[in-house]
Design an enzyme around this catalytic site. Structure first.
Site, PDB file in Angstrom:
ATOM      1  N   TRP A  99       0.829  -1.214   0.000  1.00  0.00           N
ATOM      2  CA  TRP A  99       0.000   0.000   0.000  1.00  0.00           C
ATOM      3  C   TRP A  99       0.857   1.254   0.000  1.00  0.00           C
ATOM      4  O   TRP A  99       0.542   2.241  -0.676  1.00  0.00           O
ATOM      5  CB  TRP A  99      -0.983  -0.014   1.166  1.00  0.00           C
ATOM      6  CG  TRP A  99      -1.890  -1.195   1.114  1.00  0.00           C
ATOM      7  CD1 TRP A  99      -1.916  -2.262   1.975  1.00  0.00           C
ATOM      8  CD2 TRP A  99      -2.896  -1.473   0.116  1.00  0.00           C
ATOM      9  NE1 TRP A  99      -2.864  -3.170   1.575  1.00  0.00           N
ATOM     10  CE2 TRP A  99      -3.474  -2.710   0.447  1.00  0.00           C
ATOM     11  CE3 TRP A  99      -3.348  -0.802  -1.016  1.00  0.00           C
ATOM     12  CZ2 TRP A  99      -4.494  -3.288  -0.313  1.00  0.00           C
ATOM     13  CZ3 TRP A  99      -4.363  -1.375  -1.776  1.00  0.00           C
ATOM     14  CH2 TRP A  99      -4.921  -2.600  -1.425  1.00  0.00           C
ATOM     15  N   ASP A 168      -1.506   6.691   6.101  1.00  0.00           N
ATOM     16  CA  ASP A 168      -2.542   5.727   5.756  1.00  0.00           C
ATOM     17  C   ASP A 168      -2.728   4.850   6.995  1.00  0.00           C
ATOM     18  O   ASP A 168      -1.832   4.096   7.368  1.00  0.00           O
ATOM     19  CB  ASP A 168      -2.066   4.899   4.546  1.00  0.00           C
ATOM     20  CG  ASP A 168      -3.024   3.775   4.179  1.00  0.00           C
ATOM     21  OD1 ASP A 168      -4.035   3.569   4.888  1.00  0.00           O
ATOM     22  OD2 ASP A 168      -2.754   3.093   3.165  1.00  0.00           O
ATOM     23  N   LYS A 192     -11.580  -2.237   7.503  1.00  0.00           N
ATOM     24  CA  LYS A 192     -10.726  -3.088   8.331  1.00  0.00           C
ATOM     25  C   LYS A 192     -11.118  -2.993   9.804  1.00  0.00           C
ATOM     26  O   LYS A 192     -11.136  -3.973  10.501  1.00  0.00           O
ATOM     27  CB  LYS A 192      -9.249  -2.695   8.186  1.00  0.00           C
ATOM     28  CG  LYS A 192      -8.778  -2.494   6.748  1.00  0.00           C
ATOM     29  CD  LYS A 192      -8.299  -3.753   6.076  1.00  0.00           C
ATOM     30  CE  LYS A 192      -8.198  -3.663   4.564  1.00  0.00           C
ATOM     31  NZ  LYS A 192      -7.357  -2.601   4.044  1.00  0.00           N
TER      32      LYS A 192
HETATM   33  C1  LIG Z   1      -6.853  -2.254   2.564  1.00  0.00           C
HETATM   34  C2  LIG Z   1      -5.857  -1.171   2.544  1.00  0.00           C
HETATM   35  C3  LIG Z   1      -5.850  -0.175   1.553  1.00  0.00           C
HETATM   36  C4  LIG Z   1      -6.815  -0.182   0.408  1.00  0.00           C
HETATM   37  O1  LIG Z   1      -8.033   0.284   0.814  1.00  0.00           O
HETATM   38  P1  LIG Z   1      -9.239   0.497  -0.215  1.00  0.00           P
HETATM   39  O2  LIG Z   1     -10.252   1.154   0.658  1.00  0.00           O
HETATM   40  O3  LIG Z   1      -9.643  -0.859  -0.698  1.00  0.00           O
HETATM   41  O4  LIG Z   1      -8.759   1.359  -1.317  1.00  0.00           O
HETATM   42  C5  LIG Z   1      -4.909   0.823   1.642  1.00  0.00           C
HETATM   43  N1  LIG Z   1      -4.014   0.862   2.646  1.00  0.00           N
HETATM   44  C6  LIG Z   1      -3.966  -0.075   3.608  1.00  0.00           C
HETATM   45  C7  LIG Z   1      -2.962   0.025   4.705  1.00  0.00           C
HETATM   46  C8  LIG Z   1      -4.889  -1.116   3.584  1.00  0.00           C
HETATM   47  O5  LIG Z   1      -4.872  -2.057   4.555  1.00  0.00           O
END
Ligand SMILES: *Cc1c(COP(=O)(O)O)cnc(C)c1O
Length: 358
Positions: A99, A168, A192
């Site tokens: 990511w 993020d 998540k």
């Molecule tokens: C799952 C995840 C993403 C992607 O998220 P989306 O909402 O599907 O775009 C980005 N960064 C991290 C750390 C993730 O776990």
């Protein structure tokens, strides 16, 4: 048989979130209408949005001067919204996994200026988080991924750098206290740790906006969404309702301090079972970087051929989602906020039973 949900995302949510959202989908506040059938501009929904925003700020101790947004597009869209809004001359990225790498790619592609990769653990398949790097003092922001969902590494504290940070926090939000003042932007997909898929949370420092000289497409401009209270266009109402239910649950459970205590307890249980096992070993090479949220492990080399057998065995014992991501292999137990420690104990028992058979 009772299911133990170790899915990586979408993943386990508090039972209250699922049940209360289901009720509201059938009938919101005894209105005779479904949550799915009402205007996002109705009083009932405005109240949902307001309370979600207020609880978000309260639970994370977000200081004055920050906005909380609920948008569409997922964390993946934030990878480009962040450079659009904050990248004027130079930015820095820490490459700690899939990511983080994807976020960096968007900044490079937009090419508003120079993109510095301060460090990367890619050559070692992201088995640790790089240390000892230095961040140039003249960057617009330094981007980090606090929990690397696929590789199972995590920054357990906010780094100390002398530049504003962007993070993020898709997979570890609300699992520990955060020093928000170190960041100009924190974002994440909700699926998540917070809500059903479809909503993205964004925390933005208001006075960090408005400093770039390029055009920002209207929908990608945080200002647009701040001005309209996340209702410039139709927001994802059902996931936002789900988020509110989780936020209420978080508060009732004792907030982020309690979530951190539980996360550590679950992780200590599982990592010590892995470390004490004859068959399994953890994949993260630096112990301090081990994630509390996504616990990755494999069979030791001499037992490699047992991996698929263990996945089948675990599935038969009610474990869901323990197969590792294809880029790591082996197993991954995602232990998000809503996962009871009984589920972790059930997985440990299952691993021991398997070990006794071999
Ligand atoms: C799952 C995840 C993403 C992607 O998220 P989306 O909402 O599907 O775009 C980005 N960064 C991290 C750390 C993730 O776990």
């Amino acid at each position: 048989m009772k299911k133990h949900n170790f899915n990586a995302g979408p993943s386990i949510l508090p039972r209250e979130t699922v049940e209360n959202t289901a009720k509201a989908i059938l009938d919101l506040n005894n209105s005779g209408l479904s949550l799915m059938e009402i205007s996002h501009r109705s009083k009932d929904f405005q109240a949902v949005m307001d309370e979600a925003e207020a609880l978000f700020k309260e639970l994370l101790h977000i200081p004055e001067g920050y906005s909380v947004l609920f948008l569409g597009g997922g964390a993946s869209l934030e990878f480009c919204m962040v450079p659009y809004n904050f990248f004027e001359k130079k930015v820095a990225y820490l490459n700690t996994g899939t990511w983080a790498n994807k976020a960096e790619k968007e900044a490079k592609g937009l090419a508003f200026g120079e993109v510095v990769e301060v460090a990367s653990s890619k050559v070692d398949n992201y088995t640790y988080i790089p240390k000892g790097y230095s961040v140039p003092s003249d960057v617009d922001y330094f981007h980090i991924t606090t929990n690397n969902t696929i590789y199972g590494t995590e920054l357990h504290a906010d780094p100390d750098v002398n530049v504003p940070m962007v993070a993020d926090m898709s997979s570890d939000i609300f699992s520990r206290p955060i020093d928000i003042s170190k960041y100009i932007c924190i974002f994440g997909g909700a699926q998540k740790n917070l809500a059903p898929a479809g909503v993205t949370f964004v925390i933005v420092k208001n006075d960090a906006l408005g400093k770039v000289s390029h055009y920002i497409p209207t929908m990608l401009d945080y200002h647009t969404h701040i001005e309209k209270g996340s209702m410039f266009n139709t927001p994802p109402v059902v996931p936002i309702y789900g988020a509110l239910m989780t936020l209420r649950w978080l508060k009732a459970q004792g907030g982020v301090d309690e979530m951190q205590r539980r996360a550590k307890e679950r992780a200590d249980m599982l990592y010590s079972a892995i470390d004490g096992s004859r068959l399994f070993r953890g994949t993260v090479t630096c112990e301090a970087d081990r994630s509390y949220m996504n616990i990755c492990f494999v069979m030791k080399d001499e037992y490699k051929e047992l991996e698929s057998e263990f996945v089948t065995f675990a599935t038969e014992h009610g474990m869901v989602g323990v197969k590792g991501h294809r880029s790591v292999g082996g197993f991954r137990a995602s232990c998000y906020n809503a996962l009871p420690k009984e589920s972790v104990q059930a997985l440990i028992d299952c691993m021991k039973e398997f070990e006794n058979k071999h």
